[in-house]
Design a protein around this motif. Structure first.
Motif, mmCIF file in Angstrom:
data_model
loop_
_atom_site.group_PDB
_atom_site.id
_atom_site.type_symbol
_atom_site.label_atom_id
_atom_site.label_comp_id
_atom_site.label_asym_id
_atom_site.label_seq_id
_atom_site.Cartn_x
_atom_site.Cartn_y
_atom_site.Cartn_z
ATOM 1 N N ARG C 26 0.845 -1.208 0.000
ATOM 2 C CA ARG C 26 0.000 0.000 0.000
ATOM 3 C C ARG C 26 0.872 1.247 0.000
ATOM 4 O O ARG C 26 0.645 2.183 -0.774
ATOM 5 C CB ARG C 26 -0.921 -0.013 1.231
ATOM 6 C CG ARG C 26 -1.757 1.260 1.400
ATOM 7 C CD ARG C 26 -2.808 1.393 0.323
ATOM 8 N NE ARG C 26 -3.531 2.657 0.397
ATOM 9 C CZ ARG C 26 -3.380 3.665 -0.460
ATOM 10 N NH1 ARG C 26 -2.516 3.556 -1.455
ATOM 11 N NH2 ARG C 26 -4.084 4.770 -0.320
ATOM 12 N N ILE C 27 1.873 1.274 0.863
ATOM 13 C CA ILE C 27 2.721 2.462 0.976
ATOM 14 C C ILE C 27 3.537 2.646 -0.301
ATOM 15 O O ILE C 27 3.763 3.764 -0.752
ATOM 16 C CB ILE C 27 3.618 2.368 2.233
ATOM 17 C CG1 ILE C 27 2.739 2.517 3.488
ATOM 18 C CG2 ILE C 27 4.695 3.448 2.224
ATOM 19 C CD1 ILE C 27 3.432 2.246 4.802
ATOM 20 N N GLU C 33 -6.220 2.300 -2.469
ATOM 21 C CA GLU C 33 -6.974 2.330 -1.222
ATOM 22 C C GLU C 33 -8.188 1.395 -1.312
ATOM 23 O O GLU C 33 -8.522 0.698 -0.347
ATOM 24 C CB GLU C 33 -7.407 3.756 -0.882
ATOM 25 C CG GLU C 33 -8.130 3.897 0.460
ATOM 26 C CD GLU C 33 -7.285 3.496 1.685
ATOM 27 O OE1 GLU C 33 -6.047 3.446 1.586
ATOM 28 O OE2 GLU C 33 -7.896 3.196 2.727
ATOM 29 N N ASP C 34 -8.828 1.360 -2.475
ATOM 30 C CA ASP C 34 -10.000 0.487 -2.632
ATOM 31 C C ASP C 34 -9.652 -0.979 -2.418
ATOM 32 O O ASP C 34 -10.436 -1.735 -1.846
ATOM 33 C CB ASP C 34 -10.609 0.649 -4.034
ATOM 34 C CG ASP C 34 -11.404 1.933 -4.145
ATOM 35 O OD1 ASP C 34 -11.636 2.568 -3.086
ATOM 36 O OD2 ASP C 34 -11.775 2.308 -5.261
ATOM 37 N N ALA C 35 -8.465 -1.380 -2.913
ATOM 38 C CA ALA C 35 -8.062 -2.779 -2.750
ATOM 39 C C ALA C 35 -7.542 -3.037 -1.340
ATOM 40 O O ALA C 35 -7.704 -4.131 -0.797
ATOM 41 C CB ALA C 35 -6.992 -3.139 -3.779
ATOM 42 N N PRO C 38 -10.449 -3.420 2.280
ATOM 43 C CA PRO C 38 -10.976 -4.664 2.867
ATOM 44 C C PRO C 38 -9.894 -5.489 3.564
ATOM 45 O O PRO C 38 -10.176 -6.192 4.524
ATOM 46 C CB PRO C 38 -11.549 -5.428 1.667
ATOM 47 C CG PRO C 38 -10.971 -4.789 0.459
ATOM 48 C CD PRO C 38 -10.664 -3.375 0.828
ATOM 49 N N LEU C 39 -8.640 -5.356 3.111
ATOM 50 C CA LEU C 39 -7.552 -6.101 3.750
ATOM 51 C C LEU C 39 -7.257 -5.530 5.128
ATOM 52 O O LEU C 39 -7.101 -6.267 6.108
ATOM 53 C CB LEU C 39 -6.292 -6.058 2.880
ATOM 54 C CG LEU C 39 -6.450 -6.581 1.450
ATOM 55 C CD1 LEU C 39 -5.156 -6.386 0.669
ATOM 56 C CD2 LEU C 39 -6.839 -8.049 1.475
#
Lengths: 107, 187, 557
Positions: C26-27, C33-35, C38-39
């Motif tokens: 992510r970073i 952000e959408d993916a 949920p994680l």
């Protein structure tokens, strides 16, 4: 420097600014005139044109990943003594932090 | 599009069609995937065509179509494709479990649509063995995810022993082998 | 208490490493952000108004002193020195930084804790009676089954992307202290005619926008079939639950639209197909888990404790604390003590790192090193010798944790509300503070007696306002907060949803309104009646008349 002071804003005009949360810590940030993000609402870019606001928001959304911010959106502000003040409890709380104790370390 | 099959990148030999006319033009038939409407309307013609000139047929089910609808026909399909319209729509996990576990479907079970790296292990454990994803790059990325967990708590359709089964083995109670667990789960 | 074995340790460690990788991706910009959302949610990480919030599971509300110290350490080192205990027996940290979270999860794994499935559309942290194992009315220990459910539901391959979140609560007693009818599945233990334990299975309860109490779909399920039956319920729901509208996606809507009887038939048909396969745990595994919950080594004590009686007679404040915060234990000479996290004017459910450390030490000194978290956002020391109660209370009193108000009107359940929560419409905490400050007089609180007052900052009803005797719901009208009052809710085995009494109050009127409601009760009650008994006898009208005046009440009525 507050950008809102430099603008001629009449009372019936809708003035907006763009806010998001910073990716690294989730803290509240505001889009500035220089297209950077600041933790201080005083630095926000006050936008009094709806079309410009939408355009800036779309640009902010596109750049969110590069800017390391999450979920930019528009909110309404008011000019109180030259200071941008958000309208509505939610945005006020986002600028001030929780209205209740225990977070003495905030900022 | 890129296809992962049995843990490797593979060529997709299957062709999609929504038109029965297009299907008829194929000789021998397939390999072609049809939806449930075409299958129900033209089942006998398709089977006759395969009997006459040969061919291979696959079926696509939408998330709302229960496998019970085709339970009696499963031997005809060399592939069943289940769709993840959005990764948050988890109905295909149950469809896969039912197809494999309850109805004994043995051929290729394919996932298509919105497939994320971090869902691949769930899909494998529910019985999927092929995955149609957007790009080769994505396919390689999701293959990495498979090794993240050594063991799981609940029985499913993968071959590994569950944590409760391993505990019984270690603690000396009537130990269940990997094969016992997999067999016991086939319902 | 349950202890992790090598498999549990390895599993949680693998989960932490997986999340570390997800955060790194992510970073690095590889995950949108959408993916990512949920994680992170399935690892308990929310993005709230001012910062991230990490929700850590306290499975079935049981904590060791060591675990409590770790929570204190995390609050002090990675947060701002406090944590918030929630109605779902979780703790929330309000200020973690994203790249700190994998490290926090590592720290938690050290003490056999995690944040798995504290959010997301999956099976959430299973809750249980906070008095499990020590309540005198218990048939069997619900923690054994909650732990079995925890393991079975953890990263379940089929049920991790359900139509909506899914909450299970278990009680081992006929008296319900876990609001089981307010859950997607509530399990309440009974014995059959042969004396074997089993569960009444209730499905389709929930609060939120459409409060519904769960319907019983099976009167008696033998305990050894628990997991296959749960699997049948979940499979029916996963396939048939609505996914087109987030407000109609909970299982309660499916049960309502199919009808409880039809829904039960669907579940029974599915269960028939799977009931004899491997999902049900063999009894030896159940017994292995049950052995962890064996009672501590109690001393052989007389049940009567003259020292305690003397102390009660000598100190009015201690006597009041014993009356409200101490309940009977099944072991002679022992008692169950509630540590109130509701000091008058305080933030309901909040504890500072220092308080957490101190409570951990007290639990070692007076309670075998074990603690509980209740859905009422209090802590509980489940095993205190009666002779130690005075020393315990004195220590608690010095920590601002000795308030004698468990079950009283200032024992307010409140969600974080708009002070923290991204979903909230109105603030909850300041309202709770203002109301509790009206009831600082010990004698007055005792006089009012047993009552529940819950405040939710939005319709999601995290504070269970629907099932409170006095429920308060914050709403937003054009950017201003208003507070709607419901009366008559009940959270115990006779669970009931409260009814709206009339137009909402603003933030300055609401504490007065609560005092008015209490005054109506005090004037109208007959001998020994509790608030809810009086309300059920006289109905809403006298309350409406006092709150809105006779004319308006007639219109509103």
């Amino acid at each position: 420097m507050s950008n809102i002071q430099n603008q001629n804003i009449t009372s019936n005009m809708i003035v907006q600014a763009i806010t998001a949360n910073r990716l690294s810590d989730g803290y509240v940030v505001y889009l500035t005139e220089r297209n950077s993000w600041s933790e201080q609402i005083e630095d926000c870019q006050a936008i009094d044109d709806l079309a410009v606001a939408d355009d800036l928001l779309r640009r902010a959304e596109r750049r969110a990943a590069d800017d390391l911010v999450v979920g930019p959106y528009l909110f309404k502000i008011d000019n109180q003594g030259g200071q941008p003040v958000p309208l509505g409890r939610r945005e006020i709380l986002r600028t001030t932090g929780p209205s209740v104790g225990t977070d003495l370390d905030r900022r | 599009m890129a296809l992962i099959k049995h843990g490797k990148l593979a060529d997709n030999i299957w062709h999609d069609t929504d038109e029965f006319a297009e299907l008829q033009a194929l000789a021998p038939l397939g390999p072609v995937i049809v939806d449930l409407d075409i299958w129900r309307q033209h089942r006998d013609e398709i089977l006759a065509q395969i009997a006459r000139i040969g061919g291979r047929i696959g079926l696509r089910l939408t998330p709302g179509q229960t496998p019970d609808l085709v339970a009696a026909d499963l031997d005809h399909f060399e592939l069943i494709e289940l769709q993840f319209a959005k990764f948050t729509d988890g109905r295909a996990y149950s469809q896969a479990r039912l197809l494999r576990g309850r109805h004994g479907f043995k051929s290729e079970l394919r996932a298509s649509g919105d497939i994320l790296r971090d869902q691949l292990t769930f899909m494998l454990r529910c019985g999927f063995d092929s995955f149609l994803v957007a790009t080769d790059h994505q396919a390689e990325a999701i293959l990495e995810a498979v090794e993240e967990f050594a063991h799981w708590y609940q029985p499913a359709l993968d071959q590994g022993a569950t944590i409760p089964a391993l505990r019984r083995r270690i603690h000396g109670a009537a130990g269940a082998s990997t094969a016992d667990c997999a067999a016991a789960w086939a319902y | 208490m349950y202890r992790y074995d090598e498999f549990d340790h390895a599993f949680v460690a693998e989960r932490v490493e997986q999340f570390r990788g997800q955060v790194a991706r992510r970073i690095a910009g590889e995950l949108t952000e959408d993916a990512f959302k949920p994680l992170r949610l399935m690892n308990g990480l929310y993005l709230q108004l001012h910062a991230y919030m990490l929700r850590v599971a306290i499975p079935y509300g049981t904590l060791s002193a060591r675990q409590m110290r770790k929570l204190a350490y995390i609050a002090r080192t990675h947060d701002r020195g406090y944590g918030h205990f929630t109605t779902r027996q979780n703790i929330q940290f309000n200020w973690p930084k994203l790249d700190d979270v994998p490290t926090i999860l590592d720290e938690l794994a050290d003490v056999e804790m995690h944040a798995i499935q504290t959010s997301g559309n999956c099976i959430r942290n299973t809750t249980a009676d906070p008095l499990a194992g020590v309540a005198a009315d218990e048939i069997d220990d619900p923690r054994v089954y909650a732990e079995i459910i925890r393991q079975w539901s953890t990263l379940h391959p089929e049920f991790s992307f359900l139509p909506r979140k899914f909450k299970i609560a278990v009680t081992g007693s006929p008296n319900d202290r876990a609001v089981t009818r307010g859950h997607d599945i509530g399990l309440r233990m009974h014995r059959d005619l042969q004396g074997r334990p089993g569960f009444e299975v209730m499905v389709g309860g929930g609060q939120g926008r459409t409060p519904i109490m769960a319907k019983t779909i099976r009167n008696f399920l033998p305990v050894d079939h628990l997991l296959s039956y749960l699997e049948a319920v979940l499979r029916v729901y996963n396939q048939l639950g609505r996914r087109d509208n987030i407000y109609k996606a909970r299982i309660k809507i499916l049960v309502q639209s199919e009808g409880a009887e039809k829904f039960a038939e669907l579940v029974e048909a599915e269960w028939l197909q799977i009931r004899d396969n491997a999902v049900d745990l063999p009894m030896e595994e159940r017994d292995r888990i049950a052995a962890y919950f064996a009672p501590p080594r109690y001393d052989d004590l007389p049940d009567v404790c003259p020292a305690l009686d003397l102390a009660i007679a000598a100190d009015r404040r201690f006597a009041a604390w014993v009356e409200s915060n101490v309940v009977a234990h099944k072991q002679p000479g022992y008692a169950i003590a509630t540590i109130s996290l509701k000091p008058h004017g305080g933030i309901p459910g909040d504890a500072s790192a220092d308080q957490m450390d101190a409570v951990a030490t007290l639990s070692e000194k007076f309670g075998f090193g074990e603690l509980r978290v209740s859905y009422k956002q209090n802590l509980i020391l489940p095993d205190v010798a009666k002779a130690d109660l005075l020393a315990l209370w004195r220590a608690l009193d010095g920590l601002d944790l000795g308030t004698a108000n468990a079950g009283r009107i200032s024992d307010i359940i409140a969600c974080p509300g708009l002070d923290y929560c991204n979903l909230a419409n109105a603030r909850s905490i300041p309202i709770a503070q203002r109301i509790s400050e009206r009831f600082t007089d010990l004698q007055r609180e005792r006089d009012i007696g047993d009552i529940s007052l819950n405040i939710s900052g939005c319709i999601n009803a995290c504070a269970h306002h629907h099932v409170a005797n006095i429920g308060i719901l914050g709403v937003n009208k054009n950017g201003t907060e208003f507070y709607q009052v419901t009366l008559g809710g009940v959270a115990t085995e006779d669970a009931a949803v409260g009814a709206i009494i009339g137009p909402a109050f603003d933030e300055w009127q609401i504490a007065d309104a609560v005092e008015d409601i209490v005054d109506v009760y005090l004037h109208q009650r007959q001998t020994d009646e509790t608030f809810i008994e009086t309300y059920q006898r006289i109905g809403p009208q006298p309350f409406k008349e006092t709150l809105y005046g006779t004319d308006q009440a007639r219109q509103a009525g």
